[in-house]
Design a protein around this motif. Structure first.
Motif, mmCIF file in Angstrom:
data_model
loop_
_atom_site.group_PDB
_atom_site.id
_atom_site.type_symbol
_atom_site.label_atom_id
_atom_site.label_comp_id
_atom_site.label_asym_id
_atom_site.label_seq_id
_atom_site.Cartn_x
_atom_site.Cartn_y
_atom_site.Cartn_z
ATOM 1 N N THR A 45 0.834 -1.202 0.000
ATOM 2 C CA THR A 45 0.000 0.000 0.000
ATOM 3 C C THR A 45 0.864 1.245 0.000
ATOM 4 O OG1 THR A 45 -1.685 -1.192 1.259
ATOM 5 C CG2 THR A 45 -1.865 1.200 1.182
ATOM 6 N N PHE A 46 1.965 1.201 0.797
ATOM 7 C CA PHE A 46 2.897 2.330 0.794
ATOM 8 C C PHE A 46 3.395 2.628 -0.621
ATOM 9 C CE2 PHE A 46 4.445 1.579 5.432
ATOM 10 C CZ PHE A 46 3.283 2.159 5.902
ATOM 11 N N ALA A 47 3.821 1.602 -1.308
ATOM 12 C CA ALA A 47 4.380 1.778 -2.646
ATOM 13 C C ALA A 47 3.343 2.345 -3.609
ATOM 14 C CB ALA A 47 4.914 0.440 -3.165
ATOM 15 N N ALA A 48 2.103 1.844 -3.486
ATOM 16 C CA ALA A 48 1.051 2.291 -4.405
ATOM 17 C C ALA A 48 0.725 3.773 -4.210
ATOM 18 C CB ALA A 48 -0.195 1.438 -4.223
ATOM 19 N N VAL A 49 0.495 4.187 -2.968
ATOM 20 C CA VAL A 49 0.095 5.576 -2.738
ATOM 21 C C VAL A 49 1.277 6.530 -2.933
ATOM 22 C CG1 VAL A 49 -1.840 4.990 -1.238
ATOM 23 C CG2 VAL A 49 0.424 5.358 -0.248
ATOM 24 N N SER A 50 2.497 6.049 -2.652
ATOM 25 C CA SER A 50 3.669 6.898 -2.930
ATOM 26 C C SER A 50 3.786 7.148 -4.428
ATOM 27 C CB SER A 50 4.946 6.238 -2.401
ATOM 28 O OG SER A 50 4.940 6.186 -0.988
ATOM 29 N N GLY A 51 3.535 6.092 -5.211
ATOM 30 C CA GLY A 51 3.558 6.254 -6.660
ATOM 31 C C GLY A 51 2.492 7.224 -7.137
ATOM 32 N N GLU A 52 1.305 7.157 -6.524
ATOM 33 C CA GLU A 52 0.251 8.098 -6.884
ATOM 34 C C GLU A 52 0.622 9.525 -6.494
ATOM 35 O OE1 GLU A 52 -3.631 7.046 -5.588
ATOM 36 O OE2 GLU A 52 -3.473 4.959 -6.250
ATOM 37 N N GLY A 53 1.297 9.632 -5.343
ATOM 38 C CA GLY A 53 1.746 10.952 -4.917
ATOM 39 C C GLY A 53 2.751 11.545 -5.885
ATOM 40 N N GLU A 54 3.686 10.700 -6.339
ATOM 41 C CA GLU A 54 4.671 11.194 -7.301
ATOM 42 C C GLU A 54 4.002 11.578 -8.615
ATOM 43 O OE1 GLU A 54 8.822 9.791 -9.533
ATOM 44 O OE2 GLU A 54 8.185 8.870 -7.641
ATOM 45 N N ALA A 55 3.064 10.747 -9.092
ATOM 46 C CA ALA A 55 2.354 11.061 -10.334
ATOM 47 C C ALA A 55 1.569 12.362 -10.196
ATOM 48 C CB ALA A 55 1.430 9.912 -10.711
ATOM 49 N N ALA A 77 2.621 30.253 -9.457
ATOM 50 C CA ALA A 77 3.143 29.027 -8.852
ATOM 51 C C ALA A 77 3.736 29.290 -7.475
ATOM 52 C CB ALA A 77 4.194 28.402 -9.771
ATOM 53 N N LEU A 78 3.866 30.563 -7.097
ATOM 54 C CA LEU A 78 4.378 30.912 -5.767
ATOM 55 C C LEU A 78 3.261 31.115 -4.752
ATOM 56 C CD1 LEU A 78 7.281 33.485 -6.404
ATOM 57 C CD2 LEU A 78 7.447 31.056 -5.819
ATOM 58 N N SER A 79 2.011 31.036 -5.181
ATOM 59 C CA SER A 79 0.902 31.244 -4.247
ATOM 60 C C SER A 79 0.958 30.215 -3.119
ATOM 61 C CB SER A 79 -0.429 31.142 -4.995
ATOM 62 O OG SER A 79 -0.522 32.152 -5.990
ATOM 63 N N ASP A 80 0.560 30.647 -1.910
ATOM 64 C CA ASP A 80 0.695 29.791 -0.725
ATOM 65 C C ASP A 80 0.010 28.437 -0.897
ATOM 66 O OD1 ASP A 80 2.157 31.727 0.533
ATOM 67 O OD2 ASP A 80 0.462 32.566 1.647
ATOM 68 N N GLY A 81 -1.204 28.423 -1.359
ATOM 69 C CA GLY A 81 -1.904 27.161 -1.524
ATOM 70 C C GLY A 81 -1.189 26.213 -2.464
ATOM 71 N N ILE A 82 -0.535 26.770 -3.477
ATOM 72 C CA ILE A 82 0.214 25.954 -4.437
ATOM 73 C C ILE A 82 1.471 25.384 -3.786
ATOM 74 C CG2 ILE A 82 1.481 25.997 -6.613
ATOM 75 C CD1 ILE A 82 -1.548 26.193 -6.901
ATOM 76 N N ARG A 83 2.195 26.202 -3.066
ATOM 77 C CA ARG A 83 3.430 25.734 -2.417
ATOM 78 C C ARG A 83 3.143 24.572 -1.464
ATOM 79 N NH1 ARG A 83 7.719 30.400 -1.167
ATOM 80 N NH2 ARG A 83 6.855 32.153 -2.305
ATOM 81 N N ASP A 84 2.127 24.754 -0.626
ATOM 82 C CA ASP A 84 1.826 23.720 0.364
ATOM 83 C C ASP A 84 1.347 22.431 -0.305
ATOM 84 O OD1 ASP A 84 2.541 25.396 2.406
ATOM 85 O OD2 ASP A 84 0.499 26.035 2.872
ATOM 86 N N THR A 85 0.607 22.578 -1.390
ATOM 87 C CA THR A 85 0.145 21.381 -2.104
ATOM 88 C C THR A 85 1.316 20.624 -2.705
ATOM 89 O OG1 THR A 85 -1.965 22.459 -2.615
ATOM 90 C CG2 THR A 85 -1.365 20.546 -3.946
ATOM 91 N N LEU A 86 2.228 21.350 -3.337
ATOM 92 C CA LEU A 86 3.420 20.700 -3.897
ATOM 93 C C LEU A 86 4.248 20.041 -2.788
ATOM 94 C CD1 LEU A 86 4.618 23.287 -6.592
ATOM 95 C CD2 LEU A 86 3.418 21.122 -6.957
ATOM 96 N N LYS A 87 4.319 20.688 -1.649
ATOM 97 C CA LYS A 87 5.084 20.118 -0.539
ATOM 98 C C LYS A 87 4.454 18.804 -0.074
ATOM 99 C CE LYS A 87 4.844 22.234 3.391
ATOM 100 N NZ LYS A 87 5.059 23.276 4.440
ATOM 101 N N GLY A 88 3.128 18.783 0.045
ATOM 102 C CA GLY A 88 2.458 17.552 0.461
ATOM 103 C C GLY A 88 2.647 16.431 -0.549
ATOM 104 N N LEU A 89 2.539 16.757 -1.829
ATOM 105 C CA LEU A 89 2.737 15.736 -2.864
ATOM 106 C C LEU A 89 4.185 15.259 -2.885
ATOM 107 C CD1 LEU A 89 0.631 17.356 -5.748
ATOM 108 C CD2 LEU A 89 -0.021 15.457 -4.257
ATOM 109 N N ALA A 90 5.108 16.181 -2.641
ATOM 110 C CA ALA A 90 6.524 15.801 -2.610
ATOM 111 C C ALA A 90 6.811 14.860 -1.445
ATOM 112 C CB ALA A 90 7.398 17.048 -2.508
ATOM 113 N N LEU A 91 6.198 15.097 -0.291
ATOM 114 C CA LEU A 91 6.383 14.206 0.856
ATOM 115 C C LEU A 91 5.930 12.789 0.506
ATOM 116 C CD1 LEU A 91 5.164 16.531 3.755
ATOM 117 C CD2 LEU A 91 7.427 15.462 3.596
ATOM 118 N N ALA A 92 4.796 12.672 -0.170
ATOM 119 C CA ALA A 92 4.314 11.351 -0.560
ATOM 120 C C ALA A 92 5.273 10.689 -1.545
ATOM 121 C CB ALA A 92 2.922 11.470 -1.180
ATOM 122 N N ALA A 93 5.775 11.482 -2.502
ATOM 123 C CA ALA A 93 6.684 10.921 -3.500
ATOM 124 C C ALA A 93 8.005 10.482 -2.877
ATOM 125 C CB ALA A 93 6.939 11.952 -4.595
ATOM 126 N N LEU A 94 8.522 11.270 -1.944
ATOM 127 C CA LEU A 94 9.808 10.947 -1.324
ATOM 128 C C LEU A 94 9.729 9.692 -0.458
ATOM 129 C CD1 LEU A 94 11.101 14.497 -0.300
ATOM 130 C CD2 LEU A 94 11.757 13.117 -2.289
#
Length: 334
Positions: free
Chosen positions: A108-118, A212-229
């Motif tokens: 499950t970790f691998a699957a959702v991490s892959g979705e996060g990266e995508a 792309a510097l808007s706060d909501g965008i930065r935090d969203t990218l950060k959350g997706l990056a955490l999942a991908a990492l």
């Protein structure tokens, strides 16, 4: 052989000249009768062209505003679509990440991490969207994408995470990197200053603020990056670290939903203001065109009467000329 007297020649010349004038009048009045527009504006306005010039200037201004607002409408619509796509994916993925963190299963970790990266790669692609060759989310720098390509940006984030000793350490690093003055802003960002307000109606401006510097965008990218990492075994390969990473990613995505909603709402308000301005501008343009047509309009009955009058004069001149010269109508008009 008969001789034409000087008086006859002068009379013939005067008739020919008058014939030319009547023909010109006939053509003018026929045009007015056909088009419904006066040909001699100066005569209609007694030489005062000020009101007509003012109307023409206002119409030119409104045509420019129509072009500007139409372009802004296209831009805001494209931006709204991109933000909606990013938000929908984040809303869907956030609970999945929290559920996977609770399940604590490697598959499950691998699957959702892959979705996060995508989802991260897709989000960056949306932020690099261009319309008619101009970047949407780069502020005034519209001639190139505001961010590196998706894979390159994720690699930059991974480099920042390298060496982190714990999930808390890694989160702190990403908080700093995605925060104001951090690497996302100073190294990854390639855009420019925010767009300036644009006039959309008389005395009214609007501004497309999302970047792309808007706060909501930065935090969203950060959350997706955490999942991908988490899928790259950062900060470590252990189940506890992966679970903590996915939980942090889910919390970040859910926590940033308000900022994303506010960003979309502000853009929606701007879209509505643009639409309202277009409606008002169109109504003003219609009124001005009507006023202009009233000034330029020819009286159809008057034009028809003048056409008939000119035709009568033309016939009379021909009759007189024919008597003087013995010419047929076909010969004379030829």
């Amino acid at each position: 052989m008969s001789l034409v007297s000087l008086g006859d020649m002068a009379q013939s010349f005067m008739l020919r000249r008058h014939m030319g004038q009547v023909k010109a009048d006939l053509a003018l009045h026929t045009q007015e009768m056909t088009t419904g527009l006066i040909t001699d504006i100066a005569r209609r306005t007694d030489g005062d062209l000020g009101p007509l010039n003012a109307i023409s200037a206002s119409l030119a201004r409104l045509e420019t505003l129509a072009s500007v607002t139409s372009e802004m409408q296209l831009w805001s619509g494209a931006m709204q679509s991109a933000l909606e796509a990013i938000d929908n994916r984040a809303i869907e993925l956030g609970p999945q990440l929290l559920s996977a963190a609770s399940a604590r299963q490697s598959a499950t970790f691998a699957a959702v991490s892959g979705e996060g990266e995508a989802a991260f790669l897709a989000a960056v692609g949306y932020l690099n969207t261009s319309l008619d060759g101009r970047a949407l989310f780069g502020g005034v720098a519209t001639d190139h994408s505001p961010l590196p390509d998706s894979a390159s940006l994720l690699n930059q984030v991974a480099e920042v995470a390298q060496g982190a000793t714990s999930v808390a350490d890694l989160r702190d690093r990403l908080d700093t990197w995605f925060g104001p003055g951090g690497g996302f802003e100073t190294a990854a960002w390639r855009g420019g200053a925010a767009l300036e307000p644009v006039t959309i109606a008389q005395g009214e401006t609007a501004r497309l603020t999302p970047t792309a510097l808007s706060d909501g965008i930065r935090d969203t990218l950060k959350g997706l990056a955490l999942a991908a990492l988490a899928g790259r075994d950062l900060p470590g390969p252990g189940i506890d670290d992966k679970a903590a990473m996915l939980a942090a990613a889910g919390d970040t995505l859910i926590g940033s939903s308000g900022a994303r909603a506010a960003l979309a709402a502000d853009l929606g308000i701007t879209e509505q203001r643009i639409a309202d301005a277009q409606t008002r501008n169109a109504a003003e343009m219609t009124a001005l065109k009507f006023a202009e047509s009233q000034i330029r309009a020819a009286d159809p009955f008057e034009a028809a009467s003048r056409v008939q009058e000119a035709e009568t004069q033309l016939q009379l001149i021909y009759t007189l000329t024919a008597r003087l010269s013995g010419l047929s109508l076909a010969d004379y008009l030829g």
